[in-house]
Design a protein around this motif. Structure first.
Motif, PDB file in Angstrom:
ATOM      1  N   ARG A   4       0.876  -1.264  -0.041  1.00  0.00           N
ATOM      2  CA  ARG A   4      -0.225  -0.047   0.086  1.00  0.00           C
ATOM      3  C   ARG A   4       0.971   1.308  -0.015  1.00  0.00           C
ATOM      4  NH1 ARG A   4      -4.969  -0.512   4.090  1.00  0.00           N
ATOM      5  NH2 ARG A   4      -6.416  -1.354   2.707  1.00  0.00           N
ATOM      6  N   PRO A   5       0.525   2.238  -0.650  1.00  0.00           N
ATOM      7  CA  PRO A   5       1.257   3.519  -0.581  1.00  0.00           C
ATOM      8  C   PRO A   5       1.072   3.913   0.642  1.00  0.00           C
ATOM      9  CG  PRO A   5      -0.603   3.703  -2.008  1.00  0.00           C
ATOM     10  CD  PRO A   5      -0.685   2.280  -1.750  1.00  0.00           C
ATOM     11  N   GLN A   6       2.241   4.756   1.234  1.00  0.00           N
ATOM     12  CA  GLN A   6       2.241   5.151   2.433  1.00  0.00           C
ATOM     13  C   GLN A   6       2.131   6.930   2.458  1.00  0.00           C
ATOM     14  OE1 GLN A   6       2.622   3.470   5.620  1.00  0.00           O
ATOM     15  NE2 GLN A   6       2.126   1.863   3.947  1.00  0.00           N
ATOM     16  N   LEU A   7       1.707   7.536   3.338  1.00  0.00           N
ATOM     17  CA  LEU A   7       1.660   8.849   3.339  1.00  0.00           C
ATOM     18  C   LEU A   7       3.043   9.449   3.939  1.00  0.00           C
ATOM     19  CD1 LEU A   7      -1.799   9.421   5.066  1.00  0.00           C
ATOM     20  CD2 LEU A   7      -1.488   9.826   2.868  1.00  0.00           C
ATOM     21  N   ASP A   8       3.431  10.550   3.254  1.00  0.00           N
ATOM     22  CA  ASP A   8       4.824  11.147   3.503  1.00  0.00           C
ATOM     23  C   ASP A   8       4.594  11.862   4.894  1.00  0.00           C
ATOM     24  OD1 ASP A   8       5.859  10.220   1.194  1.00  0.00           O
ATOM     25  OD2 ASP A   8       5.179  11.897   0.252  1.00  0.00           O
ATOM     26  N   TRP A   9       4.689  11.352   6.039  1.00  0.00           N
ATOM     27  CA  TRP A   9       4.233  12.092   7.245  1.00  0.00           C
ATOM     28  C   TRP A   9       5.304  12.983   7.725  1.00  0.00           C
ATOM     29  CZ3 TRP A   9      -0.173  12.186   8.939  1.00  0.00           C
ATOM     30  CH2 TRP A   9      -1.095  11.101   8.934  1.00  0.00           C
ATOM     31  N   HIS A  10       6.731  12.746   7.160  1.00  0.00           N
ATOM     32  CA  HIS A  10       7.888  13.671   7.479  1.00  0.00           C
ATOM     33  C   HIS A  10       7.576  15.065   6.939  1.00  0.00           C
ATOM     34  CE1 HIS A  10       8.733  11.961   3.460  1.00  0.00           C
ATOM     35  NE2 HIS A  10       9.384  13.096   3.262  1.00  0.00           N
ATOM     36  N   LEU A  11       6.572  15.094   6.011  1.00  0.00           N
ATOM     37  CA  LEU A  11       6.457  16.338   5.518  1.00  0.00           C
ATOM     38  C   LEU A  11       5.315  17.114   6.147  1.00  0.00           C
ATOM     39  CD1 LEU A  11       5.987  15.417   1.594  1.00  0.00           C
ATOM     40  CD2 LEU A  11       8.013  16.438   2.913  1.00  0.00           C
ATOM     41  N   ASN A  12       4.903  16.430   7.429  1.00  0.00           N
ATOM     42  CA  ASN A  12       3.844  17.238   8.084  1.00  0.00           C
ATOM     43  C   ASN A  12       4.275  18.567   8.929  1.00  0.00           C
ATOM     44  OD1 ASN A  12       1.183  17.320   9.302  1.00  0.00           O
ATOM     45  ND2 ASN A  12       1.981  16.673  11.090  1.00  0.00           N
ATOM     46  N   GLY A  13       5.448  18.589   9.162  1.00  0.00           N
ATOM     47  CA  GLY A  13       6.066  19.727   9.950  1.00  0.00           C
ATOM     48  C   GLY A  13       6.516  20.642   8.931  1.00  0.00           C
ATOM     49  N   ASP A  14       6.544  20.474   7.691  1.00  0.00           N
ATOM     50  CA  ASP A  14       7.223  21.406   6.728  1.00  0.00           C
ATOM     51  C   ASP A  14       6.398  22.678   6.712  1.00  0.00           C
ATOM     52  OD1 ASP A  14       7.923  22.733   4.192  1.00  0.00           O
ATOM     53  OD2 ASP A  14       8.618  20.816   3.597  1.00  0.00           O
ATOM     54  N   PRO A  15       6.987  23.953   7.157  1.00  0.00           N
ATOM     55  CA  PRO A  15       6.159  25.230   6.847  1.00  0.00           C
ATOM     56  C   PRO A  15       5.386  25.416   5.346  1.00  0.00           C
ATOM     57  CG  PRO A  15       8.600  25.591   7.584  1.00  0.00           C
ATOM     58  CD  PRO A  15       8.526  24.154   7.318  1.00  0.00           C
ATOM     59  N   LEU A  16       6.009  25.034   4.217  1.00  0.00           N
ATOM     60  CA  LEU A  16       5.651  24.870   2.999  1.00  0.00           C
ATOM     61  C   LEU A  16       4.095  24.353   2.935  1.00  0.00           C
ATOM     62  CD1 LEU A  16       8.585  24.209   0.685  1.00  0.00           C
ATOM     63  CD2 LEU A  16       7.699  26.667   1.163  1.00  0.00           C
ATOM     64  N   HIS A  17       3.819  23.284   3.789  1.00  0.00           N
ATOM     65  CA  HIS A  17       2.502  22.549   3.788  1.00  0.00           C
ATOM     66  C   HIS A  17       1.535  23.409   4.605  1.00  0.00           C
ATOM     67  CE1 HIS A  17       3.932  19.382   1.178  1.00  0.00           C
ATOM     68  NE2 HIS A  17       5.045  19.662   1.932  1.00  0.00           N
ATOM     69  N   ALA A  18       1.800  24.472   5.517  1.00  0.00           N
ATOM     70  CA  ALA A  18       0.929  24.914   6.581  1.00  0.00           C
ATOM     71  C   ALA A  18      -0.398  25.451   5.982  1.00  0.00           C
ATOM     72  CB  ALA A  18       1.850  26.043   7.273  1.00  0.00           C
ATOM     73  N   GLY A  19      -0.260  26.007   4.663  1.00  0.00           N
ATOM     74  CA  GLY A  19      -1.353  26.739   4.333  1.00  0.00           C
ATOM     75  C   GLY A  19      -2.471  25.447   3.718  1.00  0.00           C
ATOM     76  N   MET A  20      -2.021  24.388   3.283  1.00  0.00           N
ATOM     77  CA  MET A  20      -2.868  23.543   2.871  1.00  0.00           C
ATOM     78  C   MET A  20      -3.543  22.959   4.289  1.00  0.00           C
ATOM     79  SD  MET A  20      -4.519  21.712   0.671  1.00  0.00           S
ATOM     80  CE  MET A  20      -3.745  22.264  -0.792  1.00  0.00           C
ATOM     81  N   GLN A  21      -2.622  22.719   5.333  1.00  0.00           N
ATOM     82  CA  GLN A  21      -3.082  21.963   6.525  1.00  0.00           C
ATOM     83  C   GLN A  21      -3.972  22.999   7.125  1.00  0.00           C
ATOM     84  OE1 GLN A  21       0.426  21.870   8.573  1.00  0.00           O
ATOM     85  NE2 GLN A  21       1.334  19.722   7.582  1.00  0.00           N
ATOM     86  N   ALA A  22      -3.859  24.316   7.148  1.00  0.00           N
ATOM     87  CA  ALA A  22      -5.031  25.068   7.692  1.00  0.00           C
ATOM     88  C   ALA A  22      -6.305  25.174   6.829  1.00  0.00           C
ATOM     89  CB  ALA A  22      -4.439  26.695   7.612  1.00  0.00           C
ATOM     90  N   LEU A  23      -6.271  24.912   5.584  1.00  0.00           N
ATOM     91  CA  LEU A  23      -7.447  24.764   4.748  1.00  0.00           C
ATOM     92  C   LEU A  23      -8.191  23.526   5.173  1.00  0.00           C
ATOM     93  CD1 LEU A  23      -9.166  25.787   2.243  1.00  0.00           C
ATOM     94  CD2 LEU A  23      -7.485  24.195   0.955  1.00  0.00           C
ATOM     95  N   VAL A  24      -7.646  22.594   4.917  1.00  0.00           N
ATOM     96  CA  VAL A  24      -8.139  21.342   5.262  1.00  0.00           C
ATOM     97  C   VAL A  24      -8.574  21.172   7.013  1.00  0.00           C
ATOM     98  CG1 VAL A  24      -7.849  18.658   5.985  1.00  0.00           C
ATOM     99  CG2 VAL A  24      -6.761  19.776   3.863  1.00  0.00           C
ATOM    100  N   ARG A  25      -7.863  21.636   7.830  1.00  0.00           N
ATOM    101  CA  ARG A  25      -8.558  22.079   9.180  1.00  0.00           C
ATOM    102  C   ARG A  25      -9.735  22.816   9.272  1.00  0.00           C
ATOM    103  NH1 ARG A  25      -5.142  25.657  11.695  1.00  0.00           N
ATOM    104  NH2 ARG A  25      -6.496  27.068  10.732  1.00  0.00           N
ATOM    105  N   ASP A  26      -9.703  24.070   8.480  1.00  0.00           N
ATOM    106  CA  ASP A  26     -11.041  24.965   8.363  1.00  0.00           C
ATOM    107  C   ASP A  26     -12.254  24.341   7.675  1.00  0.00           C
ATOM    108  OD1 ASP A  26      -9.378  26.656   9.667  1.00  0.00           O
ATOM    109  OD2 ASP A  26      -8.947  28.099   7.951  1.00  0.00           O
ATOM    110  N   LEU A  27     -11.721  23.477   6.522  1.00  0.00           N
ATOM    111  CA  LEU A  27     -13.069  22.777   5.931  1.00  0.00           C
ATOM    112  C   LEU A  27     -13.703  21.754   6.744  1.00  0.00           C
ATOM    113  CD1 LEU A  27     -11.599  22.532   2.174  1.00  0.00           C
ATOM    114  CD2 LEU A  27     -13.375  23.890   3.043  1.00  0.00           C
TER     115      LEU A  27
END
Length: 100
Positions: A4-27
């Motif tokens: 099974r493909p795995q999620l790239d959990w190591h990218l979770n703390g990358d500041p470049l992904h903060a906007g997408m994380q905020a969007l998903v949280r808000d949605l």
């Protein structure tokens, strides 16, 4: 069957992904807090197309309803980078507190 493909959990703390994380949280919060987005998921009463055939402008709109149609959520999606100021959409009833 392959692995099974795995999620790239190591990218979770990358500041470049903060906007997408905020969007998903808000949605997720919006979905949880707005009854019209989840109460009638499996009934015809919970959904109505407003416009789905404007391929020339790539805009579609629909209404989601809560149980008893006590609340409505109008969703308008523009699938182009073109800003459409003054875009008009027909709706099934006036907004609360609407002046006209």
């Amino acid at each position: 069957m392959g692995p099974r493909p795995q999620l790239d959990w190591h990218l979770n703390g990358d500041p470049l992904h903060a906007g997408m994380q905020a969007l998903v949280r808000d949605l997720n919060h919006l979905h949880r807090d707005c009854a019209s987005l989840h109460q009638c998921d499996f009934t015809a009463d919970g959904f109505e197309w407003i416009s789905h055939s404007d391929a020339a402008h790539s805009v579609l709109s629909f209404v989601r309803r809560s149980q008893g149609a006590t609340t409505l959520m109008l969703v308008v999606s523009n699938f182009t980078p073109v800003v459409r100021p003054g875009w008009r959409v027909g709706v099934p009833r006036p907004a609360d507190g609407a002046n006209d």
